[in-house]
Design an enzyme around this catalytic site. Structure first.
Site, PDB file in Angstrom:
ATOM      1  N   ASP A   1       0.754  -1.165   0.162  1.00 29.58           N
ATOM      2  CA  ASP A   1      -0.313   0.271  -0.031  1.00 29.58           C
ATOM      3  C   ASP A   1       1.199   1.145   0.005  1.00 29.58           C
ATOM      4  O   ASP A   1       1.441   1.314   1.130  1.00 29.58           O
ATOM      5  CB  ASP A   1      -0.801   0.151   1.466  1.00 29.58           C
ATOM      6  N   HIS A   2       1.221   1.793  -0.721  1.00 30.85           N
ATOM      7  CA  HIS A   2       1.788   2.939  -1.479  1.00 30.85           C
ATOM      8  C   HIS A   2       2.199   4.054  -0.116  1.00 30.85           C
ATOM      9  O   HIS A   2       2.823   5.172   0.098  1.00 30.85           O
ATOM     10  CB  HIS A   2       2.555   4.198  -2.812  1.00 30.85           C
TER      11      HIS A   2
ATOM     12  N   HIS B   1      -5.596   3.019   1.109  1.00 27.70           N
ATOM     13  CA  HIS B   1      -4.860   4.276   1.779  1.00 27.70           C
ATOM     14  C   HIS B   1      -5.748   4.949   3.070  1.00 27.70           C
ATOM     15  O   HIS B   1      -5.290   5.401   3.921  1.00 27.70           O
ATOM     16  CB  HIS B   1      -5.095   5.268   0.344  1.00 27.70           C
TER      17      HIS B   1
HETATM   18  C1  BG6 Z   1      -3.391   4.771  -5.811  1.00 27.37           C
HETATM   19  C2  BG6 Z   1      -4.776   5.060  -6.601  1.00 27.37           C
HETATM   20  O1  BG6 Z   1      -3.735   3.558  -5.452  1.00 27.37           O
HETATM   21  O2  BG6 Z   1      -3.441   6.153  -5.462  1.00 27.37           O
HETATM   22  C3  BG6 Z   1      -5.363   6.473  -7.455  1.00 27.37           C
HETATM   23  O3  BG6 Z   1      -5.565   4.233  -7.881  1.00 27.37           O
HETATM   24  C4  BG6 Z   1      -4.603   7.298  -6.692  1.00 27.37           C
HETATM   25  O4  BG6 Z   1      -6.497   6.324  -7.818  1.00 27.37           O
HETATM   26  C5  BG6 Z   1      -3.598   7.250  -6.200  1.00 27.37           C
HETATM   27  O5  BG6 Z   1      -5.111   8.854  -7.303  1.00 27.37           O
HETATM   28  C6  BG6 Z   1      -2.840   8.722  -5.296  1.00 27.37           C
HETATM   29  O6  BG6 Z   1      -1.313   8.226  -4.590  1.00 27.37           O
HETATM   30  P1  BG6 Z   1      -1.007   9.828  -4.135  1.00 27.37           P
HETATM   31  O7  BG6 Z   1       0.640   8.965  -3.910  1.00 27.37           O
HETATM   32  O8  BG6 Z   1      -0.724  10.409  -5.993  1.00 27.37           O
HETATM   33  O9  BG6 Z   1      -1.332  10.387  -3.399  1.00 27.37           O
END
Ligand code: BG6
Length: 477
Positions: free
Chosen positions: A171-172, A234
């Site tokens: 989960d990044h 997230h």
């Molecule tokens: C991804 C989603 O996991 O996270 C996207 O699939 C979203 O829809 C993105 O835009 C948001 O990540 P960050 O790092 O740009 O906040």
């Protein structure tokens, strides 16, 4: 400090994620000296290509996403680590070559940057061909299922060939410096934790607002919606890190046990406590239905909800969550809004406002604690609220301004064998178990999401979610 030598195989090496995040991230870690010349990165995908073809693709991706010129000397060093094997995930082609390519005595990691429908095939072939051993690690991306049943099936498929200690579910958001900072703020200070409970916290607002739409990835997004795409993973992680009990140690299972307890304590969300929206056209910007290429779509590009945690610490303190596409500004933050002091000793307490701690996750990463002071001047004791504002970029110098991308951190953790920032199987399943009934109610109902203008703060109805509790959302700015 360099990580151990490794062989990293990237399945789906010609795909979007590899180009956008994985290869640029690995390159940055190489430049930082964390990846040595003794490491190997093996691209694997269906395209027929040789090592040089892959290096050329990587050069282009790295140029685009890290602004590194193609003749950069460090890039030349990095490209030497790369090689490529054409492989058929569902067939036999390539597996013997891959096996031969792997060295012994180094960490073996396999990044599944492919559609989840291929996870099982790849896991099976890695095991059957003896390419993965008991010490190998696999990295899987979201979406991890689209409901509890599919997540369970995926977990079971992976478990046939790998044990939990080998599976790194990304989960990044957990790789973001500011998200990890939440744990540092909570558990490395004595200031906040005594107040971090329902007795002192009135409510919490968690916002992940984006300005981008879904253009270009409507095929995926329209099948998911904000609930599956952002909330189940997230937002849930942000909620868990904000609400969890202190783990006994910063250790993978200790942290994940505490997060799991939060998810299990979540009350089911009633229909009145959730608002979904879909963006409408504004100016030249198309509406959701056009972007999704689906004129009948009822998929939500925005969701706001009131979440209650049924446990001793949080009884009666709502957590309001909202996330959406095409909103007014890109901003992610967690705002902890405290209660007012129980009694005012001041005659003129008009200026009294509750203390608030805002943790800005992105952009302009930092923290802002709002405190009351006396308004300067001879006019008697008048109160005014001022911010104690800290920006990472200013407080930490260049390092604060130039934080590593989430993927860099996470891939290095895979090599180090540290699962703290990865989701455990039971955690993912518990999150789906809570999300499923919400989505099922929408899918079984006839209602459409409420429209909101692109570039606005979201649907009107979301404002009412807080108004009826005598609260207000923070501005999305
Ligand atoms: C991804 C989603 O996991 O996270 C996207 O699939 C979203 O829809 C993105 O835009 C948001 O990540 P960050 O790092 O740009 O906040």
């Amino acid at each position: 400090i360099p990580v151990e030598d490794f062989d990293l195989v990237i399945f789906g090496a010609t795909g979007d994620l590899a180009k956008r995040k994985i290869l640029p991230g690995l390159f940055r870690r190489y430049v930082a000296g964390q990846i040595t010349d003794n490491c190997r990165i093996i691209g694997a995908a269906r395209s027929q290509m040789d090592d040089n073809g892959f290096r050329a693709e990587a050069t282009q991706a790295i140029a685009e996403f890290t602004k590194t010129p193609a003749d950069d000397p460090q890039l030349a060093g990095f490209l030497k680590l790369l090689s490529y094997v054409p492989i058929d995930a569902k067939g036999t082609e390539g597996w013997a070559v891959l096996k031969e390519r792997m060295r012994s005595g180094v960490v073996r990691a396999f990044y599944f940057s492919v559609a989840p429908s291929l996870f099982g095939d790849i896991a099976e072939r890695l095991a059957d061909n003896g390419i993965a051993d008991a010490n190998s690690r696999i990295v899987v991306e979201k979406p991890f299922g689209r409901d509890l049943a599919t997540a369970k099936a995926l977990n079971a498929t992976l478990a046939r060939h790998f044990h939990e200690g080998q599976i790194y579910r990304i989960d990044h958001y957990l790789g973001k410096e500011t998200v990890q900072n939440l744990m540092a703020v909570r558990f490395a200070n004595i200031l906040f934790e005594p107040l971090w409970n329902a007795q002192y916290v009135d409510h919490v607002q968690i916002t992940v607002a984006e300005t981008v739409g879904i253009g270009g990835r409507g095929g995926y997004y329209d099948q998911s919606g904000a609930m599956r795409d952002m909330v189940q993973n997230h937002m849930m992680q942000l909620l868990c890190l904000t609400a969890m009990e202190p783990p006994y140690h910063f250790d993978p299972d200790a942290v994940r046990d505490e997060k799991l307890k939060v998810i299990r304590a979540l009350e089911p969300v009633g229909v009145d406590d959730i608002v979904r929206g879909q963006y409408r056209a504004r100016g030249d910007e198309p509406d959701y239905l056009t972007d999704a290429e689906n004129p009948d779509s009822r998929t939500e590009s925005y969701v706001a909800l009131k979440v209650l945690i049924s446990n001793w610490r949080w009884q009666g303190t709502p957590f309001y969550l909202r996330t959406g596409k095409k909103l007014r500004a890109r901003t992610s933050e967690i705002a902890v809004v405290f209660r007012e002091p129980p009694h005012s000793i001041f005659d003129d307490d008009e200026g009294q406002r509750p203390n608030e701690l805002v943790i800005r996750l992105q952009p302009n990463e930092g923290m802002n604690l709002k405190v009351m002071i006396k308004e300067p001047g001879p006019g008697g004791m008048r109160l005014v609220q001022v911010p104690l504002d800290m920006s990472f970029a200013e407080a930490l110098g260049p390092e604060g301004a130039d934080m590593p991308d989430a993927y860099e951190r996470l891939i290095m953790d895979v090599i180090r064998g540290n699962q703290t920032l990865f989701m455990r199987g039971d955690e993912v399943e518990a999150a789906w178990a809570w999300t499923d009934p919400i989505i099922a109610a929408w899918e079984n109902g006839k209602d459409r999401p409420e429209g909101y203008d692109a570039g606005s703060s979201g649907p009107e109805e979301a404002l009412r979610l807080l108004h009826r509790d005598n609260r207000r959302w923070r501005e999305i700015a």
